[in-house]
Write an enzyme that holds these catalytic residues in place. Sequence first.
Site, PDB file in Angstrom:
ATOM      1  N   CYS A 214      -9.690 -12.659 -18.888  1.00  0.00           N
ATOM      2  CA  CYS A 214      -8.806 -11.756 -17.981  1.00  0.00           C
ATOM      3  C   CYS A 214      -9.714 -10.436 -18.058  1.00  0.00           C
ATOM      4  O   CYS A 214     -10.718  -9.973 -18.711  1.00  0.00           O
ATOM      5  CB  CYS A 214      -7.465 -11.314 -18.295  1.00  0.00           C
ATOM      6  SG  CYS A 214      -7.126 -10.629 -19.955  1.00  0.00           S
TER       7      CYS A 214
ATOM      8  N   CYS B  31      -3.900 -11.837 -22.249  1.00  0.00           N
ATOM      9  CA  CYS B  31      -3.951 -13.497 -21.975  1.00  0.00           C
ATOM     10  C   CYS B  31      -4.151 -14.408 -23.283  1.00  0.00           C
ATOM     11  O   CYS B  31      -4.220 -15.702 -23.219  1.00  0.00           O
ATOM     12  CB  CYS B  31      -5.314 -13.629 -21.131  1.00  0.00           C
ATOM     13  SG  CYS B  31      -6.747 -13.400 -21.964  1.00  0.00           S
TER      14      CYS B  31
ATOM     15  N   PHE C 298      -7.656   1.853 -11.256  1.00  0.00           N
ATOM     16  CA  PHE C 298      -7.922   0.839 -12.490  1.00  0.00           C
ATOM     17  C   PHE C 298      -6.623   0.691 -13.040  1.00  0.00           C
ATOM     18  O   PHE C 298      -6.402  -0.597 -13.725  1.00  0.00           O
ATOM     19  CB  PHE C 298      -8.978   1.389 -13.589  1.00  0.00           C
ATOM     20  CG  PHE C 298      -9.760   0.393 -14.131  1.00  0.00           C
ATOM     21  CD1 PHE C 298     -10.504  -0.352 -13.306  1.00  0.00           C
ATOM     22  CD2 PHE C 298      -9.396  -0.247 -15.573  1.00  0.00           C
ATOM     23  CE1 PHE C 298     -11.402  -1.337 -14.144  1.00  0.00           C
ATOM     24  CE2 PHE C 298      -9.954  -1.209 -16.024  1.00  0.00           C
ATOM     25  CZ  PHE C 298     -11.066  -1.908 -15.339  1.00  0.00           C
TER      26      PHE C 298
ATOM     27  N   LYS D  40      -0.388   2.613   5.983  1.00  0.00           N
ATOM     28  CA  LYS D  40      -1.468   1.741   6.109  1.00  0.00           C
ATOM     29  C   LYS D  40      -0.981   0.382   6.144  1.00  0.00           C
ATOM     30  O   LYS D  40      -1.523  -0.509   7.004  1.00  0.00           O
ATOM     31  CB  LYS D  40      -2.510   1.852   5.152  1.00  0.00           C
ATOM     32  CG  LYS D  40      -3.389   2.921   5.079  1.00  0.00           C
ATOM     33  CD  LYS D  40      -4.530   2.965   3.900  1.00  0.00           C
ATOM     34  CE  LYS D  40      -5.411   4.284   3.963  1.00  0.00           C
ATOM     35  NZ  LYS D  40      -6.325   4.352   3.007  1.00  0.00           N
TER      36      LYS D  40
ATOM     37  N   CYS E 217     -10.074  -8.340 -21.077  1.00  0.00           N
ATOM     38  CA  CYS E 217     -11.259  -9.116 -22.137  1.00  0.00           C
ATOM     39  C   CYS E 217     -12.438  -8.628 -21.920  1.00  0.00           C
ATOM     40  O   CYS E 217     -13.371  -8.471 -22.651  1.00  0.00           O
ATOM     41  CB  CYS E 217     -11.247 -10.561 -21.867  1.00  0.00           C
ATOM     42  SG  CYS E 217      -9.746 -11.693 -22.481  1.00  0.00           S
TER      43      CYS E 217
ATOM     44  N   ASP F 144       0.842  -1.170  -0.031  1.00  0.00           N
ATOM     45  CA  ASP F 144      -0.051   0.051   0.150  1.00  0.00           C
ATOM     46  C   ASP F 144       0.842   1.205   0.012  1.00  0.00           C
ATOM     47  O   ASP F 144       2.021   1.244   0.700  1.00  0.00           O
ATOM     48  CB  ASP F 144      -0.955   0.097   1.277  1.00  0.00           C
ATOM     49  CG  ASP F 144      -1.948   1.079   1.233  1.00  0.00           C
ATOM     50  OD1 ASP F 144      -3.219   0.606   0.698  1.00  0.00           O
ATOM     51  OD2 ASP F 144      -1.929   2.208   1.497  1.00  0.00           O
TER      52      ASP F 144
ATOM     53  N   CYS G 282      -6.422 -11.146 -27.163  1.00  0.00           N
ATOM     54  CA  CYS G 282      -6.303 -10.229 -26.114  1.00  0.00           C
ATOM     55  C   CYS G 282      -4.862 -10.040 -25.819  1.00  0.00           C
ATOM     56  O   CYS G 282      -4.242 -10.971 -25.828  1.00  0.00           O
ATOM     57  CB  CYS G 282      -6.964 -10.764 -24.832  1.00  0.00           C
ATOM     58  SG  CYS G 282      -6.567  -9.893 -23.500  1.00  0.00           S
TER      59      CYS G 282
ATOM     60  N   CYS H 157     -15.333   6.048  -4.231  1.00  0.00           N
ATOM     61  CA  CYS H 157     -16.071   6.294  -2.933  1.00  0.00           C
ATOM     62  C   CYS H 157     -15.718   7.891  -2.640  1.00  0.00           C
ATOM     63  O   CYS H 157     -16.407   8.647  -1.864  1.00  0.00           O
ATOM     64  CB  CYS H 157     -15.531   5.629  -1.909  1.00  0.00           C
ATOM     65  SG  CYS H 157     -13.756   5.481  -1.556  1.00  0.00           S
TER      66      CYS H 157
END
Length: 338
Positions: A167, A242, A128, A80, A170, A54, A239, A182
Amino acid sequence: MDRYSRQQLFAPIGERGQQHIREKHVLVIGSGALGAANAETLVRAGIGKITIIDRDYVEWSNLQRQQLYTEEDATNRLPKAIAAAMRLRAINGDVVVEPIVADADACLLEQVVARERPHVIIDSTDNFDVRMIINDVSQKYDVPWIYGACVGSYGLSYVIVPNETPCLRCLLEEVPLGNATCDTVGIISPVVHMVVAHQTAEALKICVHAQVNRKLVSFDIWHGQYRMIDVHKLKKDDCPSCSERRTYPALQYENETKFAVLCGRETVQIRPAHRGEREWTTLLSFLTKRGIQVEQNDYLLSFTVDSHRFVVFSDGRVLIHGTNDVQEAKRLYYQYLG
């Protein structure tokens, strides 16, 4: 009575499964709400080793849902990963807990996975780009990983098994994975625990060599909605992550200083081109001569200039709070830390 007796009474685990769990290593990426709850559940279950990566420190806004942390952690601005490790070791001293305070970039994740060879990776991030790195590392080193996300009262979970399931790349064009965070629309704690329940159940299945659920789970706990989506037909023959002609695009990192806006936090993170321990003595001398008051613990130092708060980690990373303008952050960084 053995601390795992109730778990061993559960037939799909039993004594043999408990021994398998004791021999496994889980890598948790992110130690926020999902990461803290995932880590605690697995440590209480008797996992052999858990590694937590983290990049952040405990803040007051975390305490509503990030169950391992206390007001003292927020006051002291403990990283953290460190605060989580302290609590986890107190919960189960038999578990090996390895905290890593760092940005989960491609270079670090490749190093950790190649060296440690964890049995499963749990996604507990809110980023992401990091998930795409996890996805490619998973495929390259043949380690299953468990995607998890939640915002508001909505949650998702999905197990990705290299060479078997589609994956994450995909699914990108076909499954609504959502862009809200959030920090922008809020979150309630029950949805965190719902996602964690799915993630840790699947992690335990992997540990005891049971069949995992290969459907994407989607739910809204506030509105009582729950779906399981069959995604096996979405696996793509071309892909880049993968397929047989995979190139792992998320692992094509470069050695350069990186500036990234942290979503919803009015904060820019600066990651230097070369990872390494920061020389704090020189920095402290420079700041003190300019009349800047510095707060410090074993893992980071912080100071405030006008409306901007700087947090400098021992690995050289810097968070500049009070702006989401990269150009302004660059100017401030080079003015005080460059």
